[in-house]
Motif scaffolding. Structure first.
Motif, PDB file in Angstrom:
ATOM      1  N   ASN A 130      -6.719  -0.747  -1.240  1.00  0.00           N
ATOM      2  CA  ASN A 130      -5.777   0.302  -1.618  1.00  0.00           C
ATOM      3  C   ASN A 130      -5.067  -0.040  -2.915  1.00  0.00           C
ATOM      4  O   ASN A 130      -4.853   0.824  -3.772  1.00  0.00           O
ATOM      5  CB  ASN A 130      -4.758   0.498  -0.491  1.00  0.00           C
ATOM      6  N   ILE A 131      -4.713  -1.298  -3.065  1.00  0.00           N
ATOM      7  CA  ILE A 131      -4.036  -1.738  -4.293  1.00  0.00           C
ATOM      8  C   ILE A 131      -4.994  -1.635  -5.481  1.00  0.00           C
ATOM      9  O   ILE A 131      -4.634  -1.143  -6.554  1.00  0.00           O
ATOM     10  CB  ILE A 131      -3.478  -3.164  -4.100  1.00  0.00           C
ATOM     11  N   VAL A 132      -6.235  -2.055  -5.263  1.00  0.00           N
ATOM     12  CA  VAL A 132      -7.270  -1.961  -6.300  1.00  0.00           C
ATOM     13  C   VAL A 132      -7.498  -0.496  -6.707  1.00  0.00           C
ATOM     14  O   VAL A 132      -7.576  -0.168  -7.888  1.00  0.00           O
ATOM     15  CB  VAL A 132      -8.572  -2.615  -5.770  1.00  0.00           C
ATOM     16  N   VAL A 180       0.813  -1.219   0.000  1.00  0.00           N
ATOM     17  CA  VAL A 180       0.000   0.000   0.000  1.00  0.00           C
ATOM     18  C   VAL A 180       0.847   1.270   0.000  1.00  0.00           C
ATOM     19  O   VAL A 180       0.306   2.378  -0.019  1.00  0.00           O
ATOM     20  CB  VAL A 180      -0.977   0.028   1.204  1.00  0.00           C
ATOM     21  N   ILE A 202      -7.609 -10.753  -7.643  1.00  0.00           N
ATOM     22  CA  ILE A 202      -8.493  -9.599  -7.774  1.00  0.00           C
ATOM     23  C   ILE A 202      -7.871  -8.567  -8.714  1.00  0.00           C
ATOM     24  O   ILE A 202      -8.536  -8.013  -9.590  1.00  0.00           O
ATOM     25  CB  ILE A 202      -8.804  -9.011  -6.374  1.00  0.00           C
ATOM     26  N   GLY A 217      -0.073  -0.478  -6.445  1.00  0.00           N
ATOM     27  CA  GLY A 217      -0.994  -0.886  -7.500  1.00  0.00           C
ATOM     28  C   GLY A 217      -0.781  -0.123  -8.800  1.00  0.00           C
ATOM     29  O   GLY A 217      -0.881  -0.677  -9.891  1.00  0.00           O
ATOM     30  N   ARG A 218      -0.474   1.150  -8.683  1.00  0.00           N
ATOM     31  CA  ARG A 218      -0.324   1.976  -9.885  1.00  0.00           C
ATOM     32  C   ARG A 218       0.956   1.658 -10.657  1.00  0.00           C
ATOM     33  O   ARG A 218       1.098   2.038 -11.807  1.00  0.00           O
ATOM     34  CB  ARG A 218      -0.335   3.464  -9.520  1.00  0.00           C
ATOM     35  N   LEU A 220     -15.636  -8.571  -1.885  1.00  0.00           N
ATOM     36  CA  LEU A 220     -14.618  -8.756  -2.925  1.00  0.00           C
ATOM     37  C   LEU A 220     -13.884 -10.072  -2.679  1.00  0.00           C
ATOM     38  O   LEU A 220     -13.369 -10.309  -1.583  1.00  0.00           O
ATOM     39  CB  LEU A 220     -13.633  -7.587  -2.929  1.00  0.00           C
ATOM     40  N   ASN A 221     -13.868 -10.924  -3.716  1.00  0.00           N
ATOM     41  CA  ASN A 221     -13.330 -12.265  -3.516  1.00  0.00           C
ATOM     42  C   ASN A 221     -12.790 -12.819  -4.833  1.00  0.00           C
ATOM     43  O   ASN A 221     -12.924 -12.191  -5.882  1.00  0.00           O
ATOM     44  CB  ASN A 221     -14.452 -13.172  -2.946  1.00  0.00           C
ATOM     45  N   PHE A 251      -5.935  -3.397   2.621  1.00  0.00           N
ATOM     46  CA  PHE A 251      -4.740  -3.734   1.842  1.00  0.00           C
ATOM     47  C   PHE A 251      -5.151  -3.978   0.395  1.00  0.00           C
ATOM     48  O   PHE A 251      -4.664  -3.326  -0.529  1.00  0.00           O
ATOM     49  CB  PHE A 251      -4.063  -4.977   2.437  1.00  0.00           C
ATOM     50  N   THR A 252      -6.091  -4.886   0.213  1.00  0.00           N
ATOM     51  CA  THR A 252      -6.608  -5.181  -1.132  1.00  0.00           C
ATOM     52  C   THR A 252      -7.217  -3.930  -1.763  1.00  0.00           C
ATOM     53  O   THR A 252      -6.943  -3.600  -2.920  1.00  0.00           O
ATOM     54  CB  THR A 252      -7.672  -6.291  -1.044  1.00  0.00           C
ATOM     55  N   LYS A 286      -5.438   2.115  -6.460  1.00  0.00           N
ATOM     56  CA  LYS A 286      -4.299   2.703  -7.182  1.00  0.00           C
ATOM     57  C   LYS A 286      -4.150   2.099  -8.570  1.00  0.00           C
ATOM     58  O   LYS A 286      -3.771   2.790  -9.513  1.00  0.00           O
ATOM     59  CB  LYS A 286      -3.020   2.539  -6.366  1.00  0.00           C
ATOM     60  N   VAL A 328      -5.252  -2.190   7.032  1.00  0.00           N
ATOM     61  CA  VAL A 328      -4.591  -3.173   6.177  1.00  0.00           C
ATOM     62  C   VAL A 328      -4.706  -4.594   6.738  1.00  0.00           C
ATOM     63  O   VAL A 328      -4.622  -5.563   5.995  1.00  0.00           O
ATOM     64  CB  VAL A 328      -3.111  -2.812   5.913  1.00  0.00           C
ATOM     65  N   ASP A 329      -4.873  -4.707   8.040  1.00  0.00           N
ATOM     66  CA  ASP A 329      -5.135  -6.024   8.638  1.00  0.00           C
ATOM     67  C   ASP A 329      -6.542  -5.983   9.218  1.00  0.00           C
ATOM     68  O   ASP A 329      -6.822  -5.165  10.087  1.00  0.00           O
ATOM     69  CB  ASP A 329      -4.121  -6.339   9.747  1.00  0.00           C
ATOM     70  N   LYS A 362      -8.149  -9.851 -12.397  1.00  0.00           N
ATOM     71  CA  LYS A 362      -9.484  -9.732 -12.979  1.00  0.00           C
ATOM     72  C   LYS A 362      -9.889  -8.279 -13.187  1.00  0.00           C
ATOM     73  O   LYS A 362     -10.572  -7.948 -14.159  1.00  0.00           O
ATOM     74  CB  LYS A 362     -10.509 -10.459 -12.109  1.00  0.00           C
ATOM     75  N   LEU A 363      -9.469  -7.402 -12.267  1.00  0.00           N
ATOM     76  CA  LEU A 363      -9.737  -5.974 -12.449  1.00  0.00           C
ATOM     77  C   LEU A 363      -9.003  -5.466 -13.686  1.00  0.00           C
ATOM     78  O   LEU A 363      -9.579  -4.766 -14.529  1.00  0.00           O
ATOM     79  CB  LEU A 363      -9.278  -5.197 -11.211  1.00  0.00           C
ATOM     80  N   PHE A 374      -4.803 -14.044  -3.221  1.00  0.00           N
ATOM     81  CA  PHE A 374      -6.093 -13.377  -3.069  1.00  0.00           C
ATOM     82  C   PHE A 374      -6.015 -12.005  -3.744  1.00  0.00           C
ATOM     83  O   PHE A 374      -6.794 -11.695  -4.648  1.00  0.00           O
ATOM     84  CB  PHE A 374      -6.442 -13.237  -1.579  1.00  0.00           C
ATOM     85  N   GLY A 430     -12.966  -9.060  -8.994  1.00  0.00           N
ATOM     86  CA  GLY A 430     -12.277  -7.848  -9.448  1.00  0.00           C
ATOM     87  C   GLY A 430     -12.895  -7.239 -10.693  1.00  0.00           C
ATOM     88  O   GLY A 430     -13.012  -6.023 -10.821  1.00  0.00           O
TER      89      GLY A 430
END
Lengths: 335, 335
Positions: B228-230, A177, A229, A209-210, B175-176, B225-226, B232, B143-144, A232-233, A225, B209
């Motif tokens: 934030n990555i998604v 992150v 995601i 991510g960017r 989201l999975n 965590f997921t 960005k 994030v956790d 697929k995004l 996990f 995703g």
């Protein structure tokens, strides 16, 4: 069988590979599926010089089958028979565009793991704005990970990218992150600590991510996990753009015209985002060569999977993984 | 202060909001920052009828500051003084385009949590191919996560989307990595079990995703965590497209021409993917109204943050969250 367009795309893909290899490489193709159907389609299509055999595997594990249950109940499926054939030394690689979970579980269970590997993993190339794609690993094989798994993903991904893309010292980043060492969830923090001192890969720290599409790293490591995601995004972007353009186009005649004018350009620009060009993803860490294709794999994608399989074999990727990971585990044991 | 273009964009944004509200809503603006600078810029720009005060806050928490340390050491920063001012009842909301971590930690520490909320969260709207955006929650605050946090994110997100977008019974997805109930990591499996029987939201099950941009759900719940990555990765998409087009354009005169022709169309099509339109994200679950903007917030984005803040206040979102979550915790205690 098992792919959305099986067996035709599989057969056409093999023929494309045969043609590409002509004069440089001799490949024997083994097709698994309902024997009669395969023989009929092959004899109508395959060039006379193409060497192939057919192994009867009348059952099909469908996309809807639950992988573990299907592997147990469908012993005569193309996936189970094919992987066993490979395990028994009758084939050098196994390729499938069928049920990903079944190929992954089947590969892991039937072939076993390379010495030093805790968990086999699936890696996938992402397009970037640079000249080389970026390998994201894991993209769904392991949804719950320990820090050590991520460490091993980094080593395996690094070897794969080095051998397949020819990048000398691939930059390995940990998906997180933020860039700072202090950022991340518990898993990322602990994985960072393991990876930062590794001599087995060129770890460049956290990546965000960017950064994936920007090609900041050659290998991006994450748990399966998050990776699934993200995959697929990312795959959905092109589709979203297509829908947006269509939507815009339908609003007026002028819009329609201007979208029509840009389509050829867009096609060429976005060709690099076409996932079929990458032709399947490897199941890394198993005692064997398994390439998994998208259910919708085109003949071109299947052809690229065959090419990829020959590269993985010729460049001894599994031996390199074993050398890297078993020596690390040894030195850990000594220390 | 703290935003990349502070204080000018903040001032211009407030003026835009003042103009938009003219005749319908009276808002008093309170600006925090170096008093002299603010007074000078405001007197040069603000319309005579705009009501504002200036509170001297000479320190700035920069984007590079470590949030927790900065909150301790910079008591006279705009963030600390502004949030305290809000806590003490002198302001109905606090808005900042500064250091996200500092606003989030400051908001949580200084304002405290709404009764029944385990962890405040940050939610962000994503554009979709449909008519309404999709709210992803959490996008980086936690994030956790424990399953219970995800459950609460779903409830808070649902209330927010219901009140802000007017969607009667927002579809909440988890989201999975697959749609089936059996899919996911330990966290997702346990969160699914909690959410599936909830009367406090319209839980529609797992979402993938690829579904985010397709608008399959109104609210998508995930760990920070997921998320934030998604977030960005999604934000980078437009940039990637821009670079690809520029690259393509530079290769020949014909390419340049065809890209130039499509730019106006692309701009209009992609306007909906422009994040500044959504104007900041709410810090949900704190005892107060805190809106966090992107560091690069334009005057338009700041204006939208002001509008959003008034909506959160008027529609009593915090009271609704408290009612929903404290009653759940109560019934858990009874059961």
């Amino acid at each position: 069988m098992g792919g959305d367009f099986a067996p035709l795309n599989e057969i056409e893909g093999a023929i494309l590979a045969f043609r590409q290899f002509a004069g440089t490489k001799e490949v024997d193709f083994i097709f698994f599926g309902p024997e009669e159907l395969l023989r009929k389609e092959l004899s109508a299509r395959a060039p006379k010089e193409m060497r192939y055999t057919v192994v009867d595997a009348p059952e099909v594990i469908t996309m809807k089958d639950e992988p573990a249950a299907a592997l147990r109940s469908k012993k005569n499926s193309t996936i189970v028979r094919g992987i066993n054939y490979h395990r028994d030394g009758h084939a050098d690689a196994f390729l499938s565009a069928g049920n990903t979970g079944a190929v992954m579980s089947g590969g892991t269970l039937l072939l076993g793991r390379i010495r030093g590997v805790s968990r086999p993993t699936i890696a996938s190339f992402f397009p970037t704005t640079g000249t080389q794609p970026c390998l994201v690993v894991d993209v769904g094989a392991n949804v719950d990970c320990k820090p050590k798994f991520l460490y091993e993903f980094g080593v395996m991904g690094s070897i794969y990218v080095n051998q397949i893309l020819g990048i000398r010292s691939p930059k390995v980043g940990l998906l997180n992150v933020g860039e700072e060492e202090s950022k991340g969830n518990t898993l990322a923090l602990e994985a960072f600590a393991l990876m930062r001192t590794s001599a087995a890969m060129n770890f460049v720290g956290n990546t965000e991510g960017r950064d994936i599409f920007m090609g900041a790293c050659d290998v991006v490591v994450c748990d399966g996990f998050t990776g699934n995601i993200v995959l697929k995004l990312a795959e959905s972007f092109i589709n979203v753009l297509r829908i947006k353009l269509k939507d815009f186009s339908s609003r007026s005649f002028f819009n329609k015209l201007s979208v029509a004018l840009m389509i050829p350009t867009m096609r060429r620009v976005l060709k690099e985002f076409d996932y079929q060009e990458y032709g399947g993803v490897p199941l890394l860490g198993v005692n064997g060569v398994v390439i998994i294709g998208h259910g919708k794999s085109s003949p071109l994608a299947i052809k690229n999977m065959v090419v990829r399989a020959t590269e993985v074999i010729e460049r001894q990727i599994n031996k390199r993984i074993e050398d890297a990971l078993s020596s690390i585990n040894q030195s850990e044991g000594e220390g």
